[in-house]
Design a protein around this motif. Structure first.
Motif, short mmCIF file in Angstrom:
data_model
loop_
_atom_site.label_atom_id
_atom_site.label_comp_id
_atom_site.label_asym_id
_atom_site.label_seq_id
_atom_site.Cartn_x
_atom_site.Cartn_y
_atom_site.Cartn_z
N GLU A 184 -1.25 4.44 -1.59
CA GLU A 184 -2.36 5.38 -1.67
C GLU A 184 -3.01 5.32 -3.04
N LEU A 222 -3.78 3.00 -5.20
CA LEU A 222 -3.00 2.30 -6.19
C LEU A 222 -3.87 1.50 -7.16
N THR A 242 -5.48 1.08 -0.91
CA THR A 242 -4.88 2.02 0.03
C THR A 242 -4.65 1.30 1.35
N GLU A 266 4.65 5.07 -1.07
CA GLU A 266 5.68 5.81 -0.35
C GLU A 266 6.40 4.90 0.61
N THR A 315 7.17 5.72 -6.67
CA THR A 315 6.69 5.71 -8.06
C THR A 315 7.31 6.83 -8.87
N ALA A 316 7.89 7.85 -8.18
CA ALA A 316 8.50 8.97 -8.91
C ALA A 316 10.00 8.75 -9.10
N GLU A 329 8.89 8.77 1.10
CA GLU A 329 9.38 9.11 -0.24
C GLU A 329 8.59 8.34 -1.29
N ASP A 330 8.18 9.06 -2.33
CA ASP A 330 7.35 8.44 -3.35
C ASP A 330 8.19 7.60 -4.31
N GLY A 376 -1.74 6.17 -8.71
CA GLY A 376 -1.53 6.07 -7.28
C GLY A 376 -0.07 6.16 -6.89
N THR A 377 0.18 6.18 -5.60
CA THR A 377 1.55 6.32 -5.11
C THR A 377 1.90 5.22 -4.12
N ARG A 393 8.17 -1.96 -7.83
CA ARG A 393 8.06 -1.55 -9.23
C ARG A 393 8.62 -2.56 -10.22
#
Lengths: 292, 363
Positions: free
Chosen positions: B7, B9, B47, B85, B92-93, B89-90, B82-83, B75
């Motif tokens: 999303e 990104l 996206t 998932e 990037t977090a 689940e995200d 952006g994210t 990563r």
């Protein structure tokens, strides 16, 4: 104001001596007993047994040629007396004991170089800042005439083997740091990414990928360190470290061509043996870790 | 269902990313943004979603940002904005620990130049992911051997990667990625470094494996080769200068190119050779079921239209489409096939007619 660089350095050494006396004593004891221990081990067995062991080692890691050289060369370092047709004949230089002294000094200073040089090289490979700081220090260590840091080494550690090891360490460590750094930086980006993509921790990355792939380069650095250490033997002899430097120093001081030449030849023999053996170890590692 | 949802990104290297994004959003070109802010935009507001068990191909020329995009998913490269998932689940977090966990258990990657470890044997390479995850020696060795059998490398366990040919090396890379039964397989130009024949063979084998697996992996496949994209992709994203120009099925991309760039790519494609039976398949009707249960001529869903043409034309009734395992995937009717085959032919004829008219007038 008179800004005297030399005096400032002297003040620093004095300050180190008064404030860190305990540390230098512990270091001196550790280095001294390591070197003596190695010497005792090397002189534990009769010389001919050791010569055969070195020959076997050369044959095993290097080649038959190196083994033959080791047998003959090391044989020359020893001495033999025998009677032939009623005549007493003595051959060999009779330097076996001081050769082992030198070997012990080289081994313990190389050990110290690796202990400090390899981690430092790894750190420099991981951080550009560390690399930038270490680089001029290494240049300094390598280009400063070795006689010069003998003086503070003697002030801090006294005369004998220990300052010899320290001075040798200063002179011989840079290639070990440089080539460890280079070896790790040369590991292919894709191999690093692959290791990351399978969930390696930084420690796993270092020990399972980076160090094994850098090993041939690191071993080339160790080879250089050993040879540089050997080149310090004569200088170390000036401050009473003993070993093969003694006959050379004696030869210069008393203009004895024979003694000087024998001492020099003995150093060359030891150098060739150490070079070929460490190089062969590096090549072996290289053939298994060859880039695909 | 979507396995990966990307999303908004962005990946922006250097300079002032915030401002670079602002300017790019205002419609300023990539080169101007670089001159103005010193930032290089590698991925520009991507996206898309990747659905369960599909092969999603990202196609673009070199420098289009496709490899960067792929690396943002697991990563290896940190997204700037952006994210991403995975199953909602995200990623990037995630912290380092969570990231390692998902890389060890759910996602694995195959590299363009294989990325094998030269100091390890073939078996040691395949074991690597299980080893870092802490699996016992005997267990991981057994799994690695089984996976090597699967990719046709039994007998090479103790070889060094450098002793193998390129195709075999990439089989090792594939086995290394498959050994922990990943849900998601990220393939970065995995077959681009191989000879054309070997590449074709590897493509077919990957498709076969995908068919055999249960549950099949979701594959995100990067390539610069349109033929490969059309052959492998259930859906294709065309990437240009960091942006997704179009996302769609091979048929959609060929039939309705979103812009000039995509059109220029696909205009010379021979549709009957790249479109596959699966693109014209439909579910069998109830009255056809009985007939299809018996042995009847069938075609493979991945067979090109040109190849199935004779079979379908010869048959009076719709022909069954079955995969390698013999499972019925649907039927192809003569009319659906002919419609697809002739779709663009009509357009081409018209254009030619116009051209002829123009030349006739000029002379």
């Amino acid at each position: 104001m008179d800004l005297n660089i030399g005096a400032a350095f002297e003040a620093l050494i004095d300050w180190l001596k008064t404030n860190f006396e305990g540390f230098f004593e512990v270091a001196a004891t550790a280095i001294g007993s390591t070197t003596e221990g190695l010497e005792d081990v090397l002189l534990l067995l009769p010389s001919w047994v050791m010569i055969l062991l070195f020959t076997a080692l050369a044959w095993w890691v290097a080649s038959r040629g190196v083994a033959l050289f080791t047998l003959v060369g090391m044989g020359l370092l020893d001495s033999y007396e025998f009677a032939l047709f009623g005549t007493e004949i003595a051959v060999g230089m009779g330097y076996w004991e001081i050769t082992m002294e030198t070997l012990a000094l080289i081994l313990s200073s190389t050990l110290l170089s690796l202990l400090i040089g390899i981690p430092l090289g790894i750190w420099a490979a991981k951080s550009d800042t560390v690399d930038a700081i270490i680089r001029p220090v290494l240049d300094f260590m390598q280009t400063m005439p070795a006689f010069v840091y003998l003086i503070p080494a003697v002030v801090l550690f006294g005369l004998g083997t220990v300052p010899g090891v320290i001075a040798t360490f200063i002179f011989a460590t840079p290639p070990c740091v440089r080539l460890t750094n280079l070896g790790i930086r040369q590991v292919s980006e894709e191999a690093i990414e692959a290791a990351q993509s399978f969930g390696s921790t930084p420690t796993q990355m270092l020990f399972k990928v980076e160090l094994p792939m850098a090993l041939p380069t690191i071993l080339a650095g160790i080879n250089q360190t050993v040879l540089l250490a050997l080149s310090m033997v004569v200088i170390a002899a000036l401050i009473g470290s003993g070993g093969l430097g003694d006959p050379v120093v004696q030869g210069i001081q008393q203009l004895q061509i024979a003694t000087g030449f024998e001492g020099g030849l003995a150093i060359v023999i030891l150098a060739i043996f150490l070079d070929r053996v460490t190089q062969a170890i590096g090549e072996r590692a290289g053939s298994t870790a060859q880039a695909a | 269902m979507a396995v990966i949802e990307v999303e908004g990104l962005w990946k922006i290297f250097g300079g002032d990313p915030e401002r670079a994004r602002e300017r790019a959003r205002e419609g300023v070109s990539k080169a101007e943004v670089k001159a103005e802010t010193g930032s290089v935009i590698a991925v520009n507001d991507a996206t898309f979603e990747v659905r369960e068990q599909e092969i999603f191909v990202v196609m673009g020329l070199s420098g289009s940002g496709k490899s960067t995009l792929l690396r943002c998913i697991n990563r290896l490269i940190e997204p700037t904005f952006g994210t991403v998932e995975v199953h909602g689940e995200d990623v990037t977090a995630y912290d380092d620990e969570q990231l390692r966990d998902i890389r060890r258990t759910k996602m694995s990657m195959v590299f363009q130049n294989f990325g094998l470890f030269p100091h390890r044997s073939v078996l040691g390479n395949v074991e690597y992911g299980l080893e870092v995850a802490g699996m016992s020696k005997s267990e991981r060795e057994e799994k690695a051997r089984r996976t090597l059998d699967l990719v046709g490398l039994e007998g090479y366990e103790e070889s060094r990667p450098s002793e193998l040919s390129g195709g075999m090396q990439q089989r090792v890379g594939l086995a290394r990625a498959l050994v922990n039964d990943p849900e998601i397989l990220l393939m970065d130009e995995a077959f681009s470094a191989l000879d054309p024949l070997i590449r074709d063979e590897m493509q077919n084998e990957l498709l076969q494996l995908q068919e055999m697996w249960d549950p099949a992996a979701t594959i995100l496949f990067i390539t610069h080769d349109l033929d490969e994209a059309l052959k492998m992709g259930d859906r294709i994203a065309i990437m240009k200068d960091g942006e997704l120009a179009q996302v769609g099925t091979p048929t959609e991309i060929l039939t309705n190119p979103a812009d000039e760039y995509v059109r220029s790519f696909v205009e010379n494609v021979n549709r009957t050779k790249v479109l596959q039976a699966r693109t014209v398949v439909r579910d069998p009707r109830d009255e056809e079921e009985a007939r299809l249960r018996t042995d009847s001529p069938s075609v493979h869903p991945r067979a090109p239209l040109a190849e199935i043409l004779p079979t379908v034309l010869k048959s009076d009734q719709p022909v069954a489409v079955r995969n390698g395992q013999g499972d019925l995937k649907g039927v192809v009717s003569r009319s659906a096939l002919m419609e697809e085959v002739t779709r663009n032919a009509g357009v081409d004829l018209e254009e030619e007619a116009v051209e002829e008219a123009v030349t006739a007038q000029a002379s």
